[in-house]
Scaffold this active site. Structure first.
Site, mmCIF file in Angstrom:
data_model
loop_
_atom_site.group_PDB
_atom_site.id
_atom_site.type_symbol
_atom_site.label_atom_id
_atom_site.label_comp_id
_atom_site.label_asym_id
_atom_site.label_seq_id
_atom_site.Cartn_x
_atom_site.Cartn_y
_atom_site.Cartn_z
ATOM 1 N N SER A 238 0.824 -1.211 0.000
ATOM 2 C CA SER A 238 0.000 0.000 0.000
ATOM 3 C C SER A 238 0.858 1.261 0.000
ATOM 4 O O SER A 238 1.896 1.320 0.657
ATOM 5 C CB SER A 238 -0.889 0.002 1.248
ATOM 6 O OG SER A 238 -1.532 1.256 1.410
ATOM 7 N N TYR B 37 -1.934 5.865 -5.520
ATOM 8 C CA TYR B 37 -2.976 6.877 -5.685
ATOM 9 C C TYR B 37 -2.404 8.004 -6.544
ATOM 10 O O TYR B 37 -1.187 8.183 -6.622
ATOM 11 C CB TYR B 37 -3.394 7.468 -4.331
ATOM 12 C CG TYR B 37 -4.207 6.547 -3.468
ATOM 13 C CD1 TYR B 37 -5.540 6.283 -3.753
ATOM 14 C CD2 TYR B 37 -3.649 5.943 -2.335
ATOM 15 C CE1 TYR B 37 -6.298 5.439 -2.946
ATOM 16 C CE2 TYR B 37 -4.398 5.101 -1.521
ATOM 17 C CZ TYR B 37 -5.719 4.860 -1.839
ATOM 18 O OH TYR B 37 -6.467 4.029 -1.044
ATOM 19 N N THR C 65 -5.379 2.598 -7.685
ATOM 20 C CA THR C 65 -6.694 2.601 -7.022
ATOM 21 C C THR C 65 -7.489 3.794 -7.534
ATOM 22 O O THR C 65 -7.038 4.932 -7.437
ATOM 23 C CB THR C 65 -6.530 2.674 -5.497
ATOM 24 O OG1 THR C 65 -5.869 1.483 -5.061
ATOM 25 C CG2 THR C 65 -7.876 2.764 -4.799
ATOM 26 N N LYS D 231 -7.552 -0.942 -9.922
ATOM 27 C CA LYS D 231 -8.286 -1.517 -8.782
ATOM 28 C C LYS D 231 -9.478 -0.625 -8.450
ATOM 29 O O LYS D 231 -9.321 0.571 -8.228
ATOM 30 C CB LYS D 231 -7.347 -1.610 -7.578
ATOM 31 C CG LYS D 231 -8.015 -2.103 -6.289
ATOM 32 C CD LYS D 231 -6.989 -2.142 -5.166
ATOM 33 C CE LYS D 231 -7.545 -2.708 -3.880
ATOM 34 N NZ LYS D 231 -8.559 -1.864 -3.248
ATOM 35 N N HIS E 217 -13.395 -1.636 -2.468
ATOM 36 C CA HIS E 217 -12.546 -1.081 -1.409
ATOM 37 C C HIS E 217 -12.954 -1.621 -0.037
ATOM 38 O O HIS E 217 -12.938 -0.901 0.966
ATOM 39 C CB HIS E 217 -12.623 0.457 -1.418
ATOM 40 C CG HIS E 217 -11.334 1.134 -1.051
ATOM 41 N ND1 HIS E 217 -10.505 1.700 -1.986
ATOM 42 C CD2 HIS E 217 -10.728 1.340 0.155
ATOM 43 C CE1 HIS E 217 -9.454 2.227 -1.365
ATOM 44 N NE2 HIS E 217 -9.563 2.022 -0.076
#
Length: 370
Positions: free
Chosen positions: A119, A143, A169, A241, A265
């Site tokens: 992440s 991100y 994402t 995603k 999510h």
């Protein structure tokens, strides 16, 4: 999880048999604010809860007398072989659950030979994670920020460190409303940081923060043109995603991405959307094998993995159960969670008459019941 031994008069450790055992342990041992953060869904948590319930509605059609004396759970994702079709989904702040955090997660994933999606919001840096498990197969979840340079710098870092794909994402133009985090005024404790951005924000003391970085940093203007921008700055495959509709799956194929993760999510963004597993079939049908399709959200047993593969997923990713494993015993706990899922998947697969993942298909699902 302990039980009282009547004869010896002392506590004995109970075996962890399934993933919900780890969940119960984590709920008991983590602080309320940490547990609430990991468990949070958006608004009424309908979508979060439906991620679990949707798997229970799906029934299997097992075949018998198929000679399953030899079985093989291996598969490939993006051309790389993994030991079974379960990877580690990107989840934030592993150091809240265990002092070694993502370093322990990376080692556990490496030890069972599966994919770990690191992440952006990790409490260990991408460098520390790569050093801890140098032979591990890792993707990086990204991100897009208002300051594109932030995203660009981290892409360059992970590419040079040998991460094998970027997972963009796309379902967080704004953060979902997670009521308990608001009630708890959730903040990272002072000793923890979002390590990948250390020193990158010139922040005034007392300025508002959201999950460890300055508020309003994510870019709500993100669009398909940013997918093209990302492809222009990296040689790594791009996986999207957060796709839940066939329309967006078709656009993903048109934009030349290498894969999509069907995901809501963990129910933390839009409440009232579909369970991930319920959205999977239309996306698999839309892409028609042109790119790989993965799914996350609500996977708790080996038969859940089998159902996802039967509906067309190449691989599934698990989020919260990894954090529960960390809370239990760090690296060893995560390895145990993954091993239990692997064993359960093999058992469900063979009890359904499949000797390997190539034999799993939609005939295994009672479609009329969906």
């Amino acid at each position: 999880m302990n039980s009282f031994d009547r004869e010896g008069g002392h506590c004995t450790e109970m075996a962890m048999v399934c993933l919900t055992d780890f969940e119960e342990y984590a709920k008991e041992h983590l602080s309320k604010a940490t547990w609430d953060y990991y468990a949070a869904g958006a608004d009424d948590c309908c979508t979060r809860d439906d991620n679990l319930l949707a798997f229970k509605r799906i029934r299997l059609r097992p075949r018998i007398l198929r000679d399953v004396s030899v079985s093989d759970t291996r598969t490939t994702v993006q051309g790389m072989e993994i030991s079974f079709p379960v990877g580690v989904a990107p989840t934030a702040f592993h150091c809240l659950a265990w002092h070694e955090g993502e370093v322990a997660t990376a080692r556990a994933a490496e030890s069972v030979n599966t994919c770990y999606i690191t992440s952006t919001y990790s409490t260990c840096s991408v460098e520390e994670i790569a050093a801890a498990a140098p032979g591990g197969y890792r993707w990086f979840q990204l991100y897009v920020y208002r300051d594109r340079k932030l995203s660009e710098l981290i892409v360059q870092r992970v590419e040079s460190l040998g991460y094998k794909a970027l997972v963009l994402t796309v379902d967080v133009p704004y953060t979902g409303k997670r009521r308990n985090d608001i009630r708890n005024q959730f903040k990272l404790p002072p000793h923890l940081k979002v390590k990948n951005f250390e020193g990158m924000f010139q922040q005034e003391t007392g300025a508002p923060e959201e999950y460890g970085i300055p508020a309003n940093t994510l870019d709500p203007s993100i669009s398909w043109k940013d997918v093209s921008w990302l492809q222009s700055i990296t040689r790594l495959p791009v996986i999207i995603k957060g796709i839940l509709t066939k329309e967006d799956a078709e656009l993903a194929v048109e934009h030349g991405v290498q894969g999509v993760i069907v995901s809501n999510h963990g129910g933390r963004q839009l409440d009232g959307g579909p369970a991930s597993i319920d959205a999977l079939s239309e996306i698999v049908d839309a892409v028609q094998g042109r790119i790989e399709v993965y799914v996350d959200g609500g996977i708790r047993t080996g038969s859940d993995v089998l159902k996802a593969l039967a509906l067309g997923a190449r691989c599934v990713f698990i989020g919260r159960p990894v954090v529960w494993g960390l809370a239990y015993k760090g690296e060893e706990g995560v390895r145990e969670v993954l091993q239990i899922l692997n064993d359960e998947f093999r058992l469900s697969m063979t009890l359904s008459g499949c000797r390997n993942v190539g034999e799993i298909n939609r005939n295994l699902i009672q479609v009329s019941k969906l």
